[in-house]
Design an enzyme around this catalytic site. Structure first.
Site, PDB file in Angstrom:
ATOM      1  N   LEU A 109       0.870  -1.168   0.000  1.00  0.00           N
ATOM      2  CA  LEU A 109       0.000   0.000   0.000  1.00  0.00           C
ATOM      3  C   LEU A 109       0.908   1.218   0.000  1.00  0.00           C
ATOM      4  CD1 LEU A 109      -2.709  -0.951   2.691  1.00  0.00           C
ATOM      5  CD2 LEU A 109      -2.900  -1.095   0.206  1.00  0.00           C
ATOM      6  N   ASP A 110       0.580   2.220  -0.804  1.00  0.00           N
ATOM      7  CA  ASP A 110       1.463   3.373  -0.850  1.00  0.00           C
ATOM      8  C   ASP A 110       1.389   4.161   0.459  1.00  0.00           C
ATOM      9  OD1 ASP A 110      -0.476   5.594  -1.003  1.00  0.00           O
ATOM     10  OD2 ASP A 110      -0.924   4.868  -3.007  1.00  0.00           O
ATOM     11  N   LYS A 111       2.305   5.080   0.601  1.00  0.00           N
ATOM     12  CA  LYS A 111       2.482   5.812   1.856  1.00  0.00           C
ATOM     13  C   LYS A 111       1.201   6.486   2.322  1.00  0.00           C
ATOM     14  CE  LYS A 111       5.723   9.182   3.835  1.00  0.00           C
ATOM     15  NZ  LYS A 111       6.919  10.023   3.548  1.00  0.00           N
ATOM     16  N   GLN A 112       0.401   6.992   1.388  1.00  0.00           N
ATOM     17  CA  GLN A 112      -0.806   7.737   1.741  1.00  0.00           C
ATOM     18  C   GLN A 112      -2.075   6.890   1.644  1.00  0.00           C
ATOM     19  OE1 GLN A 112      -0.606  10.559   3.272  1.00  0.00           O
ATOM     20  NE2 GLN A 112       1.620  10.456   3.006  1.00  0.00           N
ATOM     21  N   THR A 113      -1.922   5.569   1.664  1.00  0.00           N
ATOM     22  CA  THR A 113      -3.072   4.667   1.700  1.00  0.00           C
ATOM     23  C   THR A 113      -3.064   3.921   3.027  1.00  0.00           C
ATOM     24  OG1 THR A 113      -3.072   4.379  -0.695  1.00  0.00           O
ATOM     25  CG2 THR A 113      -4.226   2.715   0.586  1.00  0.00           C
TER      26      THR A 113
END
Length: 241
Positions: A109-113
């Site tokens: 999951l990306d940093k902002q998810t």
């Protein structure tokens, strides 16, 4: 039940080098079934009940290989071992970084998810979950910058949507409208920043993204952001249900 040398077992679980384990055992820091185990060369049966039987400095030993961790990934944490800033691995016991086999995220999951993230040291399970042949569904809830137009559902479901820079169209995805600026999207692929790029392809922007489900496994309500626990066998089975 497989039996493993104590020093090899504990070094693989991240408790130290073999020589350090030998010193720990000689000092009486290891107990098996309530009795001191001072011989680091002794073979220990390794099964699911290992934490109940083996104690290190009076505390249950960490789970043996084959663990699956269920985490509520918080915003701002990166699914990496080495990048700068907060890492999801920082949320686990520090010695788990030294486990062999290593603990890795199942997908990213990306940093902002935020949301449901699984980690494991079981390579076979990891590949089964992320394999394109398995079509394990991933369900995301997205908050959008602009209202939906009503055409997004058909575009996502068509199997014809092309993302910028790619030569193969996306597999059909299911859109559920929650409000004019919020939607739930179910995808069966794991392309780079896929959900964000899908909404960008239809002229919108994802402001917040949260993964709610992986296959048949939902993020438990009792896990707050940053919290984790070991997944049960039933939960692992549910991924493929």
């Amino acid at each position: 039940m497989k039996a493993v040398r104590l020093d090899k077992l504990l070094s693989g679980l991240g408790y130290g080098t073999r020589s350090e384990i030998q010193k720990l055992a000689r000092a009486g820091g290891v107990e098996l079934d309530g009795a001191a185990l001072t011989d680091a060369a002794a073979r220990v049966p390794v099964g699911p009940d290992l934490p109940d039987r083996l104690k290190i400095d009076g505390r249950p030993v960490d789970p043996p290989p084959g663990l699956v961790i269920l985490m509520h990934k918080p915003l701002g944490a990166t699914c990496s071992h080495k990048e700068d800033g907060a890492l999801v691995h920082d949320l686990l016991p520090p010695r788990w970084r030294r486990r062999d086999p290593a603990v890795s995220t199942i997908g990213r999951l990306d940093k902002q998810t935020s949301g449901l993230l699984l980690l494991t040291d079981d390579g076979d399970l990891l590949h089964r979950v992320i394999s394109p042949k398995r079509h394990v569904a991933k369900v995301y809830r997205a908050a959008l910058a602009r209202p939906l137009t009503g055409r997004e559902g058909a575009i996502f479901a068509s199997g014809e949507l092309m993302l910028e820079g790619e030569a193969k169209p996306l597999a059909p995805a299911i859109l559920e409208v929650i409000s004019p600026t919020e939607a739930r999207l179910t995808v069966t692929e794991g392309r780079y920043h896929q959900v964000r790029r899908m909404f960008a392809a239809v002229g919108n922007h994802v402001e917040a993204l949260h993964r709610e489900r992986l296959g048949g496994l939902a993020l438990p309500d009792d896990l707050a952001p940053g919290e984790w626990r070991l997944a049960t066998e039933a939960e692992v089975v549910a991924i493929f249900g």
